[in-house]
Enzyme design. Sequence first.
Site, PDB file in Angstrom:
ATOM      1  N   CYS A  30      34.645  96.805  26.569  1.00  0.00           N
ATOM      2  CA  CYS A  30      35.231  95.828  25.657  1.00  0.00           C
ATOM      3  C   CYS A  30      34.167  94.818  25.215  1.00  0.00           C
ATOM      4  O   CYS A  30      34.060  94.492  24.036  1.00  0.00           O
ATOM      5  CB  CYS A  30      36.403  95.115  26.337  1.00  0.00           C
ATOM      6  SG  CYS A  30      37.185  93.867  25.307  1.00  0.00           S
ATOM      7  N   CYS A  44      43.521  94.237  31.534  1.00  0.00           N
ATOM      8  CA  CYS A  44      44.478  93.575  30.651  1.00  0.00           C
ATOM      9  C   CYS A  44      45.475  94.551  30.020  1.00  0.00           C
ATOM     10  O   CYS A  44      46.634  94.213  29.847  1.00  0.00           O
ATOM     11  CB  CYS A  44      43.754  92.765  29.587  1.00  0.00           C
ATOM     12  SG  CYS A  44      42.880  93.734  28.356  1.00  0.00           S
TER      13      CYS A  44
END
Lengths: 365, 371
Positions: free
Chosen positions: B94, B191
């Site tokens: 990410c 997440c």
Amino acid sequence: MPTRIYLDANATEPLRPEAREAALAALDLTGNPASVHGFGRAARAKLEAARETIAARFGGQPADLVFTSGGTEANALAIAGLAAGRRRIISAIEHDAVRNAAPEAALIPVDRQGVADLEALAGLLAKGPAAFVALMLANNETGVIQPIAGAASLCRRFGAHLHVDAVQGAGRIACDLAALGADSLALSGHKLGAPAGAGALLLTAEAAARLTPMITGGGQERGRRGGTPPLAAIAGFAAAAATARPSPTLAALRDAAEAAALAAGAHICGAGVARLPNTTCLALPGVKAETQVIALDLAGIAVSAGAACSAGKIAQSHVLAAMGLGALAGQAIRVSLPWHASAADIDAFAAAYRTMAARLSRRAA
Amino acid sequence: MSGGVDSSVVAGLLAEAGHEVIGITLQLYDHGAATARKGACCAGQDIHDAKRVADHLGITHYVIDAEARFRHAVIEDFASAYAAGETPVPCVRCNQSVKFGDLMALAVDLGAEALATGHYVRRIEGVAGPELHRASDLTRDQSWFLFATTAAQLAFCRFPLGEMASKNLVRAHALRFGLPVANKPDSQDICFVPDGRYAELVARLRPEAATAGEIVTREGVPLGRHEGIARYTVGQAKRLGTAAMVDGVPQMVVAIDAARRRVVVAPRGIVRDRLVRLREVNWLIPPPEAPISCLVKLRAREEPKAARVTAGAGGEAAVELAAPALAAPGQACVFYDGSRVLGGGFIRATQVDEDGVGAVSEPTYGGVAQR
């Protein structure tokens, strides 16, 4: 922070002074239109006067106008209250207010200019009986005006109901239920320059007679929509409807904005067909729409792209995708001039757009 | 701005210092507003929180749709890694793609002078340019997750929380600013799998990683069955069923043979790697021409250990550990000189080596702030 210039009228129009005055006067009026006493009668008089003004302005009868909370509810009421048992056919470029109320509907495709394909509609209508068709008067993202009269005659021939989402077109171009030949019309007060909070579904007498309510409540609106009407918003709605008129001045300003954008490398979506005078959809090849919107916002120019979700995220435009614009669908912004736009606003927009295009197009290249 | 305390405080500190601050929240995946789960990054409630913080601080704020990029670069990569028998670090992917790739490009496009994040790392101006260092608060240090930051990215980035002595200090700033998120809990999970059940996500994207197979010894002797290699990581001792104990000796996973869908076990502690091979190596110093002695970290939470690192061709490197340890393919191996990050890479699947003994900790995503 530079001076802020508002060019996002299709999201909501700035309040018109006439609407403000009418709304303020109504705010001071105590009374529920459903009450028997004098206070109630005064409120009712105001409500009915507004109903008459709006119905007359958009080519219907006051008895066949149902006040709602806004355009979304008007569209939802049309679909929930008139489409039961009918096949649903909607254009591929309808607003989410229609799309999400008729998720299983057959779609009328649009051409590269964003105009609904009536031959395709005829084909869909011919497949079976009793259809409910929704075709918007003008598209919210491109401003492209849809062939309502043609759709209406097809719908008549096949015995279909034609619902027109006139939220963006009303007040900006000719919009008359009878003249369009439609069976129902969704309207929104704040898109005309009234305070948000009121809209209307305007029906033919025949459609009004078979409308099923979504909210029954206390039987307001002749049993078609329960709930105490927001009188101030409705009074403002009537005043804005009486004031809003198609504006050649706006069209000239819009054209000036387009000329500047074209010179900076933009592609204009739907440029080849009739559009709302205040709207232009500008694609800047290679530059993400959200980056453009943010860059212009930071320069003090408020525009939009696609449809912002409740999180404020900019989603890919289903309208531009339906037009077959490919990658450009994610690279277009909507500039929609408010009723009070000035030449100075357009000059500021042109300068900001040129700066943005020069910086971002170079990076994209 | 994730909507959490850290990035909110960063925005507050920078605004307080007089900078023109533009808050950006990345919408990474559609978590479904319905879950309204607190403590996970960038879900519906978190975007709402980020907006409220920006309103409170009086700064401009935008939400960027990064869903497509995140799905491709992070979530699919995550599932593919498990299907290949590896244990991925999605936070690194990410940071590489969405945060320090696309977000930084947007910041540059908007004419920003810097991109500030809530990461707990320090950026120190050195004689040869900016250096990446571990956070002052080593319990919060996220430098392991940021090894892939390039020199150009580091030059543009700022990490105001790196100098914070503790998280309590960060919360104190949040309270001082009156931030509505001052008491929000830290995010703990990956997440995009806030319930921690990542194997189900992997199974959905890569059904082959959820197909049952054998648990075998290094010699290939079957000891039991497993319900998909995605549930196993090198070093793991749980979920072994009948293979958990052989002749009274506890076993653990020492390799995953994705091609044959086999989980390979050996007695706990006897299998260690002395030589660890890395791919996709990023150097934050000029790639050394001769082997260097430094410290390395093979997992997010462990003390750096002594090693010799040799840079290779094609983004590879070889790490010789002073004391053999277990390296989980797919995890990061990050090189340190004291607090400074010198570089790092992803651990490649290696040959099983039988040297050494020692305790093994299990890789975990719990308990350490991700990103």
